[in-house]
Design an enzyme around this catalytic site. Structure first.
Site, PDB file in Angstrom:
ATOM      1  N   GLY A  63      45.495  62.749  64.876  1.00 57.59           N
ATOM      2  CA  GLY A  63      45.671  61.348  64.499  1.00 57.59           C
ATOM      3  C   GLY A  63      47.054  61.119  63.933  1.00 57.59           C
ATOM      4  CG  ASN A  64      48.897  57.731  64.037  1.00 56.46           C
ATOM      5  OD1 ASN A  64      48.717  56.806  63.259  1.00 56.46           O
ATOM      6  ND2 ASN A  64      48.570  57.658  65.326  1.00 56.46           N
ATOM      7  NE  ARG A  65      51.351  59.889  56.043  1.00 52.34           N
ATOM      8  CZ  ARG A  65      52.441  59.663  55.324  1.00 52.34           C
ATOM      9  NH1 ARG A  65      53.607  60.082  55.766  1.00 52.34           N
ATOM     10  NH2 ARG A  65      52.375  59.018  54.182  1.00 52.34           N
ATOM     11  CB  SER A  66      49.003  53.946  61.850  1.00 55.43           C
ATOM     12  OG  SER A  66      48.769  52.562  61.871  1.00 55.43           O
TER      13      SER A  66
END
Ligand code: CTP
Length: 463
Positions: A239-242
């Site tokens: 995933g990512n930190r958005s």
């Protein structure tokens, strides 16, 4: 993917005024849609409207007697139009004839609808319909301007075949657009914003939208937000930190400006606006399907989601155990925005495309990225800069308009970025709809959004 829809007028009392245009028959569909959104609708008709459509039709569908006379008393002896004026949360006049616009502009209360509008404190939405020459006449233009000055929302008529046999601007706007404008007028009022306040100009920017302006009424704005999650196994993902904050801020700003909003979300960490249609899309592939599905019905696509650029080539069917630690082989994902830009090129009108670019250290690649992605606007930020990254309420962005010098914007809240961005989007939409813009786009009136020739359906009557 799941969808949550609305009831945007639940518990609201809406007065629907119908005046004497051939488009009066379309007010029946408008009534149906207002009711479907949860509104209780009181219909008012002028005498000439009743010559086009029988009041019984409206009475049956609204479940209430239709008022036709400004002097009419209710069974309890109260004055009908005064009760309607006071009980309305909003008034919508559709279709509004040239005669009615003139009467309203000058405050002549000879019919029950002008009398009610004069007596009300509720927001008023007006959807004109008439022959193109009548709508273009300076007298009508002046009357429309005057209604704007009263703070009324005017839902501009569409261009198309008219009852006179001419083709031009005068067709009643689609009922869906009119309902959106009513929802927006109520939202603007609830936010304490007057219908039309003075324009404020931000330093160094284009003129800002008028506070409370519903300049996106009738538009469908699609926003993607949050991060995608690419599965490794049933419980783990890349995933990512958005957080989804920027996309949600755009969705909220678009709703406040009267747009119908579809929010396509991946992983988010913020509440989602209840008035938007929410589509959940966990992976890049799901988000691609969702975006491409809605694109033909989209006026503006803002791709604020942080979409994965690569995903595991294989996904384990069962949870991997500690002794199965994998070496992940990654493959590139689909570039949703680039694909959307290609599809958009075949649509008429072409949706406005807004891309985002989260960079680290430098924005040097932003101009090239805007060109490569085929977007109208690219919002670039350096996520390593304080106040400009993930999970914070502020952003410092640079706007890239292909072919122009990048515009660095000051540090501001994500909502302010969203509003400023939508100012630019609204400006692009209205420039495209100017006669010169239409010519430039080559979007003849016989071309619809799917890019195919639009034939009038057999049941469709011009007005
Ligand atoms: N985007 C997309 N599909 C992807 C990746 C990105 O639609 N698979 C969209 C993002 O939502 C964003 C824009 O493209 O609006 C730019 O994303 P970014 O990751 O900065 O660009 P990339 O295409 O990944 O380019 P690069 O890897 O060279 O930075």
């Amino acid at each position: 993917m799941s969808e949550a829809a609305a009831g945007r007028l639940a518990g609201r009392s809406i007065v629907l005024g119908v005046t004497g245009s051939i488009a009066a028959y379309k007010a029946v569909e408008l009534l149906r849609r207002l009711s479907a959104e949860g509104a209780r609708v009181q219909v008012l008709m002028t005498r000439s409207a009743a010559a086009f459509v029988g009041p019984l039709t409206f009475e049956t569908l609204s479940g209430q007697p239709v008022l036709q006379d400004p002097l009419e008393l209710l069974p309890d002896e109260r004055i009908g139009h005064v009760v309607a004026a006071r009980s309305a949360d909003a008034i919508v006049v559709a279709p509004a004839t040239a005669h009615w616009l003139a009467a309203m502009a000058t405050g002549l209360s000879g019919d029950v609808i002008t009398a009610t509008c004069l007596a009300t404190a509720a927001p008023v939405v007006v959807a004109p319909a008439m022959d193109a020459g009548m709508y273009a006449h300076p007298a009508t233009r002046a009357n429309v301007e005057r209604l704007h000055a009263f703070g009324y929302t005017v839902v501009e008529p569409a261009t198309g075949a008219l009852a006179s046999g001419l083709v031009g601007q005068g067709r009643l706007a689609e009922p869906e657009r009119i309902v959106d404008a009513v929802v927006a007028a109520l939202a603007a009022r609830a936010g304490g914003e007057p219908g039309l306040a003075g324009a404020a100009s931000p330093p160094g920017g284009m003129p800002r939208a008028r506070a409370g302006a519903v300049d996106l009424a009738g538009r469908h704005v699609v926003v993607t937000a949050g991060g995608t999650a690419e599965p490794i196994d049933p419980v783990r993902f890349i995933g990512n930190r958005s957080s989804g904050r920027m996309g949600v801020a755009i969705a909220e700003a678009a709703l406040a400006r009267g747009a119908r909003v579809t929010l396509i979300v991946g992983q988010t960490a913020v509440p989602l606006p209840g008035a938007a249609t929410i589509i959940h899309a966990a992976t890049t592939a799901e988000m691609r399907t969702a975006v491409l599905d809605v694109l033909p019905e989209t006026d503006v696509l803002a791709m604020a989601a942080a979409v994965a650029d690569f995903r595991p080539r294989r996904r384990a069917a069962a949870k991997l155990t500690r002794d199965q630690a994998p070496t992940l082989e990654l493959e590139p994902t689909e570039d949703i925005l680039a694909e959307a830009a290609q599809t958009a090129g075949r649509l008429a009108p072409r949706p406005v495309l807004v891309g985002f670019a989260a960079e680290t250290g430098s924005l040097d690649r932003a101009a090239e990225k805007a060109r490569r992605k085929g977007v109208d606007l690219l919002v670039a930020n350096d996520v390593l800069e304080p106040g400009a990254g993930f999970g914070v309420d502020t952003n410092r962005v640079t706007l890239v308009v292909p072919g122009n010098a990048p515009e660095p914007w000051p540090l501001m809240s994500k909502r302010e970025v969203a509003d400023r961005l939508l100012d630019r989007v609204a400006a692009i939409l209205s420039a495209r709809e100017s006669p010169a813009g239409r010519e430039a786009q080559g979007a003849g009136e016989s071309v619809d959004r799917t890019g195919t020739a639009a034939a009038r359906s057999p049941g469709e009557v011009p007005e």
